[in-house]
Design an enzyme around this catalytic site. Sequence first.
Site: not given
Length: 271
Positions: A178, A209, A211-214
């Site tokens: 990512k 932003t 929580g974008t990875g979750c």
Amino acid sequence: MTSIALTIAGSDSGGGAGIQADLKTFAALGCYGASVLTAVTAQNTRAVTAVEVLAPGIITAQIEAVFDDLAVGAVKIGMLGDPGVIRAVAESLRPILRDRALPVVLDPVMVAKSGDRLLDAEAIAALKSELLPLATVLTPNLPEAAELLGQTAARDLPQQEAQGRALGALGPAWVLMKGGHAAGPVCTDLLVGPERHVLTAPRIATENTHGTGCTLSAAIAAGLARGGTVPQAVARAHRYLQGAIAAADRLKVGSGHGPVHHFHALPGVAP
């Protein structure tokens, strides 16, 4: 059949990441969400102020209860907390994975959006040895990939690919590198595995932003639970997350890094 996705992750009391973000994502993308709680965090949009990691025994019991009754179509693994939890999750999943082809999406959560560290060196070593070999898709951001490999963060696409391939050699069938932490007006993610796919999107100017990875890893799991291939699930998840980030400023949650808008595409959902 109802598509079911399971998240194994920690709780975010602010609701923007972790179990809460995963379940919102599953629902938004047409999946029934089940959950296994690994830790309880006291956090909001500004900081993580406390973390309580659950005992391995109760984590194992949750996994066994879910698989004893629910036809899980994909698993997403997020925050795990410590080596004991990591081993408990791995030991619970190994016999299940021996008996069936169940896709596992592993998000190596190490640092919260606020900058608070969530995994120490011993836990990172356990993550590499115990869970990377079980992963269908590994979804590190550039700093996480660098830490897993003991290298500096990739600065360009060739370095992203080299690090993705090196992580793939540790077990995951696919690695999604990512690029959100890189500089420039375009964000570039790179999926490497049996195929190579480059996914780009304009960088969106927002502080919201959290929580974008979750959210991205949960969206991939939802796509896999619904029968998509890994490239299909990743492409769909990428589009979904871009929409959720673009709509994030419609939400007014907290005074720090606010959450993305998980239900941005659903009519009649406030705000």
